[in-house]
Scaffold this motif. Structure first.
Motif, mmCIF file in Angstrom:
data_model
loop_
_atom_site.group_PDB
_atom_site.id
_atom_site.type_symbol
_atom_site.label_atom_id
_atom_site.label_comp_id
_atom_site.label_asym_id
_atom_site.label_seq_id
_atom_site.Cartn_x
_atom_site.Cartn_y
_atom_site.Cartn_z
ATOM 1 N N ILE A 48 42.966 99.011 15.114
ATOM 2 C CA ILE A 48 43.317 99.678 13.877
ATOM 3 C C ILE A 48 43.153 101.316 14.197
ATOM 4 C CG2 ILE A 48 42.179 100.523 11.667
ATOM 5 C CD1 ILE A 48 41.183 97.543 11.464
ATOM 6 N N PRO A 49 42.196 101.948 14.970
ATOM 7 C CA PRO A 49 42.238 103.339 15.221
ATOM 8 C C PRO A 49 43.549 103.616 15.915
ATOM 9 C CG PRO A 49 40.328 102.587 15.695
ATOM 10 C CD PRO A 49 41.004 101.304 15.815
ATOM 11 N N VAL A 55 49.556 104.778 17.980
ATOM 12 C CA VAL A 55 49.983 104.513 19.497
ATOM 13 C C VAL A 55 50.621 103.032 19.249
ATOM 14 C CG1 VAL A 55 48.685 103.622 21.479
ATOM 15 C CG2 VAL A 55 48.099 105.750 20.603
ATOM 16 N N VAL A 56 50.104 102.282 18.373
ATOM 17 C CA VAL A 56 50.719 100.933 17.814
ATOM 18 C C VAL A 56 51.536 101.225 16.494
ATOM 19 C CG1 VAL A 56 50.114 98.621 16.991
ATOM 20 C CG2 VAL A 56 48.530 99.863 18.742
ATOM 21 N N GLU A 57 52.759 100.765 16.683
ATOM 22 C CA GLU A 57 53.585 101.192 15.712
ATOM 23 C C GLU A 57 53.620 100.697 14.380
ATOM 24 O OE1 GLU A 57 57.699 100.183 17.162
ATOM 25 O OE2 GLU A 57 57.697 101.700 18.701
ATOM 26 N N ASP A 58 53.100 99.298 14.316
ATOM 27 C CA ASP A 58 53.035 98.906 12.864
ATOM 28 C C ASP A 58 51.938 97.612 12.749
ATOM 29 O OD1 ASP A 58 54.319 96.328 13.832
ATOM 30 O OD2 ASP A 58 56.054 97.175 13.560
ATOM 31 N N VAL A 63 48.572 91.377 14.593
ATOM 32 C CA VAL A 63 48.340 90.296 13.899
ATOM 33 C C VAL A 63 48.737 88.956 15.125
ATOM 34 C CG1 VAL A 63 49.231 88.505 12.183
ATOM 35 C CG2 VAL A 63 48.901 90.795 11.423
ATOM 36 N N VAL A 64 47.869 88.324 15.401
ATOM 37 C CA VAL A 64 47.906 87.427 16.589
ATOM 38 C C VAL A 64 48.558 86.366 16.053
ATOM 39 C CG1 VAL A 64 46.787 86.014 18.340
ATOM 40 C CG2 VAL A 64 45.825 88.180 17.773
ATOM 41 N N GLN A 143 45.459 99.994 6.389
ATOM 42 C CA GLN A 143 46.543 100.409 5.570
ATOM 43 C C GLN A 143 46.327 101.278 4.549
ATOM 44 O OE1 GLN A 143 49.682 98.912 5.859
ATOM 45 N NE2 GLN A 143 50.077 100.671 5.002
ATOM 46 N N ALA A 144 45.012 101.308 3.893
ATOM 47 C CA ALA A 144 44.443 102.030 2.828
ATOM 48 C C ALA A 144 44.663 103.556 3.655
ATOM 49 C CB ALA A 144 43.100 101.747 2.458
#
Length: 459
Positions: A48-49, A55-58, A63-64, A143-144
């Motif tokens: 999440i951070p 760093v992570v796009e979406d 989600v695995v 997301q919040a």
């Protein structure tokens, strides 16, 4: 007759258990229902951070496996937005609230697995439950935060708490271009590190522009409509447009307590045996909500790590599927990277060792990640804790540049096997100039710790 397994919680521990049980028992023998109050199953909360920090796009990248995949490929009835609000162990059923439809109903079980995770700590302070104040536990939380940052003109972020999540979220806010203040009541960030290593983390954070407010307590949060205005601390007010809580977590055991399922007095986690069974027949627990055995401290512990959640879930699932497995315990091994500095620890720090009844001796070492003449070598600092006289390894900590941190796994392997630092210093580790000095920092740390043991014995 088909048996029914109900799993409460659909992330690491819950889905690991459900998957393991399914591998051993088909759908005609074991019906599996997973009830998850959030929007996702089997996801990486640790990411999440990095999602917030771009760093992570979406969200989907974290989600695995989706609920649809569990249903279609594994015959596991995974239901999101379904919150369990009560357990009746005598009747063998849970009370479920459909968060989308609003109705409540009872779901029967033959076997029940509690994988309810942990909740972010929220002290009872004024304004802490107001708009623009966020914990970081689920993808919905992430997301919040992003929704708030998009909806408001944010310039100043305040992070409360300097554990792993707090430090990672502070860095994420800096990456997004915000002014960042971090408030921590102890005298250093990462209080699980000993003070000499914690100072290097503090220096790195300040070097990235994060303003540290140590030995400072939060008194409350003031709001202006649908957003924070300021964080009130023991040292004054800090302006804030968004507030992130990184105060740690506590096992989410309200359901268990209300149902009379025993919870550890000191840890707050559900009491389980080595097979992950609670003291109530037919009820199991795994993941962040359950106690684990610390192999070095020799005491129950509550440690919220994805590695432990997956392993304890696996053990529970094997047993629920008719196999036999036990969980041998933990060392508390963990790593992170903050502001360009890698941080790793395993076992006990010096104060932890004393609290556990040991008489520790310690050695601190400065070294490099590669040969001293290699152009892109990085500095690193290690601290090794050993038992007085016996020299048994009790723990280790590492802070350094790129290439430092995964060396903590060597210490963890030695610790797991109850090696002495004398034994560790002779382990045949690999060497080449692009990877380490001829004496790897692990071996130097072990050697210095053994020297400290010998010197202590001569007194």
């Amino acid at each position: 007759m088909t048996e029914r397994l109900v799993v409460v919680g659909g992330d690491a521990a819950g889905m690991s258990a459900a998957s393991q049980a399914r591998r051993r028992r088909g759908a005609d023998d074991l019906e599996i229902v997973v009830l998850e109050r959030g929007s996702d199953t089997s996801y990486s909360a640790c990411g999440i951070p990095y999602w917030v920090g771009d760093v992570v796009e979406d969200r989907d990248a974290l989600v695995v496996r989706t609920p649809e995949a569990f249903r279609e490929k594994h015959a596991i009835d995974a239901r999101v937005h379904h919150e369990v609000v009560g357990i009746d162990t005598a009747a063998g059923q849970v009370r479920v609230r459909d968060l989308d439809g609003g109705r409540e109903f009872d779901e029967p079980y033959d076997q029940l697995l509690l994988a309810t995770g942990a909740n972010p700590v929220r002290p009872p302070l004024p304004g802490l439950d107001g708009a623009g104040v966020f914990g970081v536990q689920t993808l919905d939380d992430g997301q919040a935060i992003l929704d708030h940052l998009t909806a408001h003109h944010v310039r100043r972020a305040v992070v409360v708490g300097a554990g792993y999540i707090g430090l990672e979220m502070a860095e994420a806010m800096v990456v997004r271009g915000y002014e960042v203040d971090l408030v921590e009541r102890s005298d250093r960030p990462m209080k699980t590190l000993d003070p000499d290593l914690g100072q290097r983390v503090a220096d790195a954070m300040q070097g990235m522009g994060i303003r540290l407010h140590l030995t400072t307590e939060v008194k409350g949060i003031e709001h202006d409509g649908d957003r924070p205005r300021a964080v009130v601390t023991s040292a004054g007010e800090l302006p804030a447009d968004v507030v992130v809580l990184g105060l740690g977590t506590a096992p989410n055991t309200d359901l268990a307590r209300d149902a009379g399922i025993p919870v550890g007095e000191h840890t707050g986690g559900i009491v389980v045996d080595v097979r992950q069974r609670t003291r109530v027949p037919g009820v199991w627990a795994a993941g962040d909500c359950a106690e684990v055995h610390h192999r070095v401290a020799r005491a129950p512990a509550a440690i919220a790590l994805g590695t432990i959640a997956n392993k304890t879930g696996r053990v529970a699932g094997i047993n629920l599927g008719g196999g036999y497995a036990t969980f041998p315990g933990v060392l508390g091994t963990s790593v992170t990277k903050v502001c360009g500095v890698e941080i790793g620890r395993t076992g006990l720090g010096e104060a932890d060792a004393e609290a556990a009844g040991y008489q520790p001796v310690c050695a601190s070492v400065q070294s490099t990640t590669k040969a001293g003449y290699w152009p892109d070598r990085e500095r690193m600092q290690l601290k090794v804790v050993a038992e007085r006289r016996s020299g048994r390894l009790l723990g280790a900590q590492i802070v350094g540049g790129e290439g430092s941190c995964k060396r903590i796994d060597t210490f963890a392997a030695a610790l797991w096997n109850q090696m002495t630092v004398e034994e560790l210093l002779n382990v045949d580790l690999s060497y080449a100039p692009p990877f380490s000095p001829v004496w790897d920092p692990v071996l130097i740390g072990a050697r210095k710790a053994w020297d400290a043991v010998l010197a202590d014995g001569d007194r």
